[in-house]
Each structure stands twice: as C-alpha cells, then as structure tokens.
Design an enzyme around this catalytic site. Structure first.
Site, PDB file in Angstrom:
ATOM      1  CG  HIS A 258      -2.089   0.923   1.055  1.00  0.00           C
ATOM      2  ND1 HIS A 258      -2.009   2.260   1.331  1.00  0.00           N
ATOM      3  CD2 HIS A 258      -3.330   0.686   0.575  1.00  0.00           C
ATOM      4  CE1 HIS A 258      -3.173   2.817   1.052  1.00  0.00           C
ATOM      5  NE2 HIS A 258      -3.994   1.880   0.584  1.00  0.00           N
ATOM      6  CG  ASP A 309      -8.558  -4.703  -3.150  1.00  0.00           C
ATOM      7  OD1 ASP A 309      -9.789  -4.639  -3.073  1.00  0.00           O
ATOM      8  OD2 ASP A 309      -7.860  -3.822  -3.673  1.00  0.00           O
TER       9      ASP A 309
HETATM   10  N1  ACO Z   1       4.016  -7.760  -4.178  1.00  0.00           N
HETATM   11  C1  ACO Z   1       5.369  -7.774  -4.104  1.00  0.00           C
HETATM   12  N2  ACO Z   1       6.088  -6.666  -3.842  1.00  0.00           N
HETATM   13  C2  ACO Z   1       5.441  -5.511  -3.663  1.00  0.00           C
HETATM   14  C3  ACO Z   1       4.044  -5.435  -3.722  1.00  0.00           C
HETATM   15  C4  ACO Z   1       3.334  -6.616  -3.977  1.00  0.00           C
HETATM   16  N3  ACO Z   1       1.997  -6.606  -4.042  1.00  0.00           N
HETATM   17  N4  ACO Z   1       3.676  -4.168  -3.492  1.00  0.00           N
HETATM   18  C5  ACO Z   1       4.788  -3.481  -3.303  1.00  0.00           C
HETATM   19  N5  ACO Z   1       5.862  -4.284  -3.402  1.00  0.00           N
HETATM   20  C6  ACO Z   1       7.243  -3.896  -3.240  1.00  0.00           C
HETATM   21  C7  ACO Z   1       7.766  -3.277  -4.539  1.00  0.00           C
HETATM   22  O1  ACO Z   1       8.356  -4.239  -5.397  1.00  0.00           O
HETATM   23  C8  ACO Z   1       8.763  -2.286  -4.017  1.00  0.00           C
HETATM   24  O2  ACO Z   1       9.952  -2.961  -3.672  1.00  0.00           O
HETATM   25  P1  ACO Z   1      11.400  -2.317  -4.008  1.00  0.00           P
HETATM   26  O3  ACO Z   1      11.410  -1.025  -3.219  1.00  0.00           O
HETATM   27  O4  ACO Z   1      12.355  -3.345  -3.547  1.00  0.00           O
HETATM   28  O5  ACO Z   1      11.393  -2.076  -5.478  1.00  0.00           O
HETATM   29  C9  ACO Z   1       8.145  -1.798  -2.707  1.00  0.00           C
HETATM   30  O6  ACO Z   1       7.296  -2.861  -2.271  1.00  0.00           O
HETATM   31  C10 ACO Z   1       7.347  -0.521  -2.863  1.00  0.00           C
HETATM   32  O7  ACO Z   1       6.412  -0.694  -3.921  1.00  0.00           O
HETATM   33  P2  ACO Z   1       5.874   0.489  -4.850  1.00  0.00           P
HETATM   34  O8  ACO Z   1       5.465  -0.066  -6.179  1.00  0.00           O
HETATM   35  O9  ACO Z   1       6.845   1.642  -4.861  1.00  0.00           O
HETATM   36  O10 ACO Z   1       4.590   0.935  -4.046  1.00  0.00           O
HETATM   37  P3  ACO Z   1       3.448   1.877  -4.570  1.00  0.00           P
HETATM   38  O11 ACO Z   1       3.054   2.720  -3.440  1.00  0.00           O
HETATM   39  O12 ACO Z   1       3.825   2.590  -5.827  1.00  0.00           O
HETATM   40  O13 ACO Z   1       2.292   0.862  -5.002  1.00  0.00           O
HETATM   41  C11 ACO Z   1       0.505  -0.631  -4.817  1.00  0.00           C
HETATM   42  C12 ACO Z   1       1.257   0.516  -4.150  1.00  0.00           C
HETATM   43  C13 ACO Z   1       0.112  -0.241  -6.266  1.00  0.00           C
HETATM   44  C14 ACO Z   1      -0.772  -0.906  -4.034  1.00  0.00           C
HETATM   45  C15 ACO Z   1       1.412  -1.890  -4.850  1.00  0.00           C
HETATM   46  O14 ACO Z   1       1.710  -2.290  -3.524  1.00  0.00           O
HETATM   47  C16 ACO Z   1       0.822  -3.045  -5.650  1.00  0.00           C
HETATM   48  O15 ACO Z   1       1.023  -3.103  -6.867  1.00  0.00           O
HETATM   49  N6  ACO Z   1       0.053  -3.954  -4.970  1.00  0.00           N
HETATM   50  C17 ACO Z   1      -0.624  -5.026  -5.668  1.00  0.00           C
HETATM   51  C18 ACO Z   1      -1.942  -4.515  -6.243  1.00  0.00           C
HETATM   52  C19 ACO Z   1      -2.956  -4.247  -5.143  1.00  0.00           C
HETATM   53  O16 ACO Z   1      -3.148  -5.038  -4.245  1.00  0.00           O
HETATM   54  N7  ACO Z   1      -3.670  -3.110  -5.273  1.00  0.00           N
HETATM   55  C20 ACO Z   1      -4.747  -2.726  -4.317  1.00  0.00           C
HETATM   56  C21 ACO Z   1      -4.316  -1.560  -3.460  1.00  0.00           C
HETATM   57  S1  ACO Z   1      -5.533  -1.110  -2.267  1.00  0.00           S
HETATM   58  C22 ACO Z   1      -6.802  -0.510  -3.162  1.00  0.00           C
HETATM   59  O17 ACO Z   1      -6.654   0.171  -4.107  1.00  0.00           O
HETATM   60  C23 ACO Z   1      -8.143  -0.837  -2.803  1.00  0.00           C
END
Ligand code: ACO
Length: 372
Positions: A258, A309
């Site tokens: 998140h 989610d």
């Molecule tokens: N699985 C594995 N690794 C993850 C995940 C994940 N779901 N989410 C974040 N990370 C890791 C990233 O690889 C990154 O690692 P790094 O720093 O080593 O490269 C770190 O955590 C930070 O991730 P970002 O992409 O910079 O986080 P951002 O804030 O941009 O994205 C998001 C947030 C889009 C929710 C992301 O966590 C994701 O893609 N999650 C999966 C999709 C999801 O569940 N979305 C629902 C969100 S809640 C909602 O909208 C209702």
C-alpha cells in the site's frame, strides 16, 4: 521542483473527511475510528456521517434511511438500457455507463450546490446496488428484482443479487465491509473524482471518472486478481512455493502492499475476521487457509502486509459475487467517500492542475512530409 513518481508524499488537498495514520495502521472517518463505525453502525449511518460531517440522531437516521429506500427503484430508461446494451458490458463498464445515464436524467444535473449534491448522492447511492444486482441477474438469464423496502441498504443489496433474503450474518458482513471501504482519502479513484469536480463537472461525471480509475488492477481491480491467485494456488501447501516463485520473479502478489500503510492495513484485519465468521463450508475454509498461508509467507520474506483487497476478495466471493463484480461492489461502498470529496471540492474549489517536467526533444527542425 519535481514531485516523486506517482505523486508520493505530495499533499494535494486539505480535507476534514478522513485521516489515515499510515505508520500506526489506523483510519478515521470524520474523527471516528473505522473499527467503531464498522462494529456499531449501519452503512446509511456512515454515509450520513461522511456527507454531513456528524453522526445522525435516531430521527435523522430514520428520515435518511427512508429517503434511501424510496430511491432504490431504477427508472424505466435505465432498466431498458441494462436489459439491452449494458448487460453485454463487463459489470464495472455497465455501472459506469449507468451512472452516465443517471446523470443525464437527474433533475439536479446542473446544480453543484451541497444540497443538490446530497440529493443526487442519495439517488445514486440507493440505486447502485440495484444496478449491480440487475446486471448480475441479467447475465444469468434471470429477471432483475424490485427492491425490498423492509431491508436495509446492505441486506437489500444481497437480496437484489441472490433473489432471497440474506442471513443476518451475511448482511452484517457485507455491511461491515462496505463501511470499511466507504472512504480512504486521496486514493486514485477519489483523486480522479476531485480532479473532475475541480473543473466544476457535476457529481455524476466525477463518479464516472472515479469508476474508470477504480477499474485498474492496481486499485479496485486487485480483488479479482486476488481470487484468481487463491484459485490458482488452490491449497495452503502450495502457498510457500507460489510466493517464493512470485517474489523471485519480481512479480506483484495481488492484495499486498500500500502507498500509505507501511505496517498493517486496519481494514484487512477486520475483513479477515469477517471472513472467518462467514466461512461456513470446507471450500471456504480451504480458501481462507490458503490466504493465511500466503500472508504468512509474504510477511516472512518482504516488509509488506495484506491490503483491503486481500480479504475483501474472499468475503465477496463467499457472499456470491463474481470476481468481475468485485470492483462494482467496492464502488457501491466508496460512493459514500466520493460524494463527500466532490462536495468538499465544489465548496472550496480551485482547478487541480499540476505541472509537468518536459523530458522530450527540443527545438527540432521541421521536416516536410515528403522528406520524412
Ligand atoms: N508484491 C510484491 N512486492 C510488492 C508489492 C506486492 N503486491 N507491493 C509493493 N511491493 C514492493 C515493490 O516491489 C517495491 O519494492 P522495491 O522497493 O524493492 O522495489 C516496494 O514494495 C514498494 O512498492 P511500490 O510499487 O513503490 O509501491 P506503490 O506505493 O507505488 O504501489 C501498490 C502501491 C500499487 C498498491 C502496490 O503495492 C501493488 O502493486 N500492490 C498489488 C496490487 C494491489 O493489491 N492493489 C490494491 C491496493 S488497495 C486498493 O486500491 C483498494
């Protein structure tokens, strides 16, 4: 100065609607903890809180609930559209188109005053479950149902989908989930709604912008991916291998991570409890055990937690919704927050228009088409 990618850390609005304490894993609507609201309130009560800024008295809630119940019936033009062209669209696209149709037909269409926004919001919020229910049934060759005015908002939602009165536990589980998902600050769909409202577009148009933004797999579309993942993993014994492989491939595990919560997402904690209460058969318990095993393995390997989610997906699945309906169900809850934000934006508006940093080529000599 260039903001961080994805506007991370940028404060883009002042609001009195919702406070997310990302470090503590806490969330408040209008100053009230979501745990209190989800445990003690109905969805209508929370929508009232978000729109008016205070919890209603018993009389105020009675009047408000009566208005909501009286506005559930879909107008003829919308019902005809659902039975013809909209039934062929995906549930989220159908909801988006239906909201556009409602906007065109709304008697307050051109009025952006707070009073008109609440009138429009009641019509919209009351009808959205009826639209999702009608689409669900039409897709199965069944006739849409008339609402049951004896049931509250959440119970009637389930009735309009399934065609029978839900059990008390099912209705309460959906209601609690809808309260937990009703509002969440400047998340992508709400931000999109505020950008639209910032041009002085009307409430329905702002909700269309929000719905289109909610659709993506990084936002409201994530829950459908969670259920696909749970089905693919199948059993808790496969969870560790699945997570190991996914993380080694730098893939995203659906329902984790998140932008704001760096520890636990408080909504996921409550939703997991509701899932446990609801899981009545072996298949449901197996799905939850599998989810639990995935959660443990992800937590062991990376510093990310399940988001809303991750446990909303099995909950909606147990309640009988199809994965493609998860985003529309989410929208039926988040409409409460969208309305509050659009009204707040309209009340103290300035066009939302950030700047960009240009990184393309400069001053190129023009070449006529015959010479390219
Ligand atoms: N699985 C594995 N690794 C993850 C995940 C994940 N779901 N989410 C974040 N990370 C890791 C990233 O690889 C990154 O690692 P790094 O720093 O080593 O490269 C770190 O955590 C930070 O991730 P970002 O992409 O910079 O986080 P951002 O804030 O941009 O994205 C998001 C947030 C889009 C929710 C992301 O966590 C994701 O893609 N999650 C999966 C999709 C999801 O569940 N979305 C629902 C969100 S809640 C909602 O909208 C209702």
């Amino acid at each position: 100065m260039f903001a961080r990618e994805g506007l991370e850390g940028v404060v883009a609005a002042r609001t009195s609607i919702c406070l997310i304490k990302g470090a503590e894993g806490a969330l408040e609507y209008r100053g009230y903890s979501i745990h209190d609201l989800a445990n003690h309130c109905g969805f209508e009560e929370v929508a009232y809180l978000l729109w008016y800024g205070a919890l209603p008295s018993a009389d105020e809630l009675g009047d408000f609930s009566r208005l909501m119940r009286a506005n559930r019936i879909l107008p003829g033009r919308l019902s005809r559209a659902l039975a013809s062209i909209l039934r062929e669209l995906t549930p989220i696209d159908a909801l988006c188109a239906a909201v556009s149709i409602m906007g065109a037909d709304d008697p307050d269409a051109a009025d952006n005053s707070p009073a008109a926004n609440v009138r429009k919001a009641i019509r919209l919020t009351a009808k959205m479950p009826a639209i999702v229910g009608a689409h669900h049934r039409l897709a199965r060759g069944l006739n849409p149902l008339a609402p049951d005015s004896r049931l509250n908002h959440a119970a009637n939602f389930l009735y309009m989908v399934k065609g029978k009165r839900p059990r008390e536990l099912e209705a309460r589980a959906l209601e609690a989930a809808m309260i937990l998902e009703a509002e969440h600050g400047l998340n992508p769909s709400t931000f999109a709604a505020r950008v639209a409202a910032g041009t002085l577009a009307d409430l329905h148009s702002a909700v269309v912008a929000a719905l289109a933004t909610l659709k993506g797999p990084l936002h409201g579309g994530a829950a459908a991916e969670v259920i696909a993942m749970l089905h693919a993993v199948g059993d808790r014994s496969n969870a560790a291998g699945f997570v190991r492989k996914a993380l080694a491939a730098h893939a995203r595990v659906a329902g984790f991570g998140h932008r704001i919560y760096k520890g636990d997402d408080p909504r996921a904690i409550d939703l997991e409890r509701w899932c446990r209460r609801l899981a009545g058969n072996r298949e449901a318990r197996r799905m939850l055990d599998c989810a639990g095993a995935i959660e443990r393995e992800v937590r062991k390997r990376v510093a990310i937690s399940p988001n809303v989610d991750f446990y909303a997906a099995p909950l909606w699945s147990m309640l009988g919704f199809r994965p493609a309906e998860f985003a529309p169900v989410f929208a039926c809850a988040r409409i409460a927050g969208w309305v509050a934000h659009v009204t707040e934006q309209h009340l103290d508006n300035r066009l939302i228009r950030p700047e960009e940093e240009y990184i393309g080529p400069l001053s190129r000599p023009f070449v006529p088409i015959e010479q390219r």
